[in-house]
Design a protein around this motif. Structure first.
Motif, PDB file in Angstrom:
ATOM      1  N   ASP A  80       0.830  -1.208   0.000  1.00  0.00           N
ATOM      2  CA  ASP A  80       0.000   0.000   0.000  1.00  0.00           C
ATOM      3  C   ASP A  80       0.864   1.257   0.000  1.00  0.00           C
ATOM      4  OD1 ASP A  80      -2.260  -1.596   0.078  1.00  0.00           O
ATOM      5  OD2 ASP A  80      -2.465  -1.476   2.262  1.00  0.00           O
ATOM      6  N   TYR A  81       1.960   1.199   0.738  1.00  0.00           N
ATOM      7  CA  TYR A  81       2.891   2.336   0.805  1.00  0.00           C
ATOM      8  C   TYR A  81       3.458   2.632  -0.577  1.00  0.00           C
ATOM      9  CZ  TYR A  81       5.896   5.254   3.824  1.00  0.00           C
ATOM     10  OH  TYR A  81       6.496   6.298   4.477  1.00  0.00           O
ATOM     11  N   ASP A  82       3.805   1.574  -1.293  1.00  0.00           N
ATOM     12  CA  ASP A  82       4.361   1.695  -2.638  1.00  0.00           C
ATOM     13  C   ASP A  82       3.396   2.432  -3.560  1.00  0.00           C
ATOM     14  OD1 ASP A  82       5.993   1.366  -4.842  1.00  0.00           O
ATOM     15  OD2 ASP A  82       5.476  -0.739  -5.140  1.00  0.00           O
ATOM     16  N   VAL A  83       2.131   2.047  -3.523  1.00  0.00           N
ATOM     17  CA  VAL A  83       1.113   2.689  -4.367  1.00  0.00           C
ATOM     18  C   VAL A  83       0.999   4.180  -4.033  1.00  0.00           C
ATOM     19  CG1 VAL A  83      -1.354   2.751  -4.917  1.00  0.00           C
ATOM     20  CG2 VAL A  83      -0.174   0.547  -4.698  1.00  0.00           C
ATOM     21  N   ALA A  84       1.035   4.487  -2.751  1.00  0.00           N
ATOM     22  CA  ALA A  84       0.912   5.884  -2.331  1.00  0.00           C
ATOM     23  C   ALA A  84       2.107   6.714  -2.781  1.00  0.00           C
ATOM     24  CB  ALA A  84       0.767   5.962  -0.813  1.00  0.00           C
ATOM     25  N   VAL A  85       3.301   6.156  -2.629  1.00  0.00           N
ATOM     26  CA  VAL A  85       4.499   6.889  -3.047  1.00  0.00           C
ATOM     27  C   VAL A  85       4.490   7.098  -4.564  1.00  0.00           C
ATOM     28  CG1 VAL A  85       7.027   6.838  -3.157  1.00  0.00           C
ATOM     29  CG2 VAL A  85       5.842   6.118  -1.070  1.00  0.00           C
ATOM     30  N   GLU A  86       4.047   6.094  -5.298  1.00  0.00           N
ATOM     31  CA  GLU A  86       3.928   6.243  -6.752  1.00  0.00           C
ATOM     32  C   GLU A  86       2.982   7.398  -7.089  1.00  0.00           C
ATOM     33  OE1 GLU A  86       3.145   3.440 -10.658  1.00  0.00           O
ATOM     34  OE2 GLU A  86       2.138   2.921  -8.776  1.00  0.00           O
TER      35      GLU A  86
END
Length: 258
Positions: A98-104
């Motif tokens: 989920d963190y990855d999606v947000a940073v993207e």
């Protein structure tokens, strides 16, 4: 130089532990200090801080990412997950997906994105138990940052943060000196000249085993048990709080900025 700075996260970014009665939510923190230093270099810098203490990662992402994107920032700092890591059964892989999606999403705005690793709690007998979970989380953060071109403030590598004198009495939040040190690290990571000087602490006082035991018992009574009680009741320290700077507003620079 940056014009619109938005800070996202939980108590770490809100500034808990750095008491300042005249500031919104009665705390100051590293992000406010970074904004003040940036404002010295760029007239008209606007700054928002959407962080709220006690938030889990999914709450930070759900409540703060889209409002931040709408502000069209050119600098975003994001730290979330520390409260999740305190839970032994946390699924770190799912958390960081989920963190990855947000940073993207944040990186796609063109803003400079700054992430943080977790602190190494090796010197504390309680938080040492989280060390393995934090290390796994940190590796995810480094990979996510590399994938999306984000910068990383490596708190894990900052050995000075192992010194308990940089932490408030609850052992969870940085105190004034700790927030000053992190502010300097963020500005250094951004390559921004600044006037922040961390406080020299000198040699630490050695305490006896009996004194340490008494300190641990006091901490358990005054901080750990109330925290456990809130968890059992489904409450959060941030319930009822609003972000201290919910909108981009100009930064007023006063004094030395420390």
């Amino acid at each position: 130089m940056f014009c619109r700075f938005v800070a996202l996260g939980d108590s770490f970014t809100e500034g808990v532990g750095d008491d300042a009665p005249s500031s919104p939510n009665a705390v100051r923190g590293w992000a406010d200090r970074v904004a003040e230093q940036l404002a010295r270099a760029r007239d008209g810098l606007r700054y928002a801080n959407l962080a709220i203490r006690g938030r889990l990662l999914y709450q930070v992402l759900a409540e703060q990412v889209e409002p931040a994107v709408e502000m069209k920032p050119d600098l975003v700092t994001l730290y979330a997950g520390g409260n999740d890591l305190m839970r032994p059964k946390v699924d770190i892989d799912a958390l960081c997906d989920d963190y990855d999606v947000a940073v993207e999403r944040l990186a796609a705005t063109g803003a400079t994105v700054v992430l943080f690793t977790g602190v190494d709690g090796v010197e504390d007998p309680v938080f040492r138990r989280m060390r393995g979970r934090t290390a796994v989380y940190n590796e995810h953060v480094r990979l996510i940052a590399a994938r999306h071109g984000a910068r990383v403030v490596d708190l894990w590598a900052m050995r000075a943060l192992r010194d308990r004198r940089l932490w408030s009495a609850d052992r969870i939040h940085l105190n004034n000196d700790g927030h000053v040190l992190v502010a300097a690290a963020v500005l250094d990571t951004l390559g921004v000249e600044h006037g922040i000087s961390p406080t020299p602490l000198g040699e630490a006082v050695v305490v006896s085993r009996a004194q340490r035991r008494a300190q641990n018992l006091r901490w358990a009574r005054e901080h750990a048990l109330p925290w456990i009680g809130r968890r059992l009741r489904g409450e959060s320290s941030g319930d009822g709080l609003r972000p201290k700077r919910p909108e981009l507003v100009p930064v007023v620079v006063e004094g030395s900025g420390r």
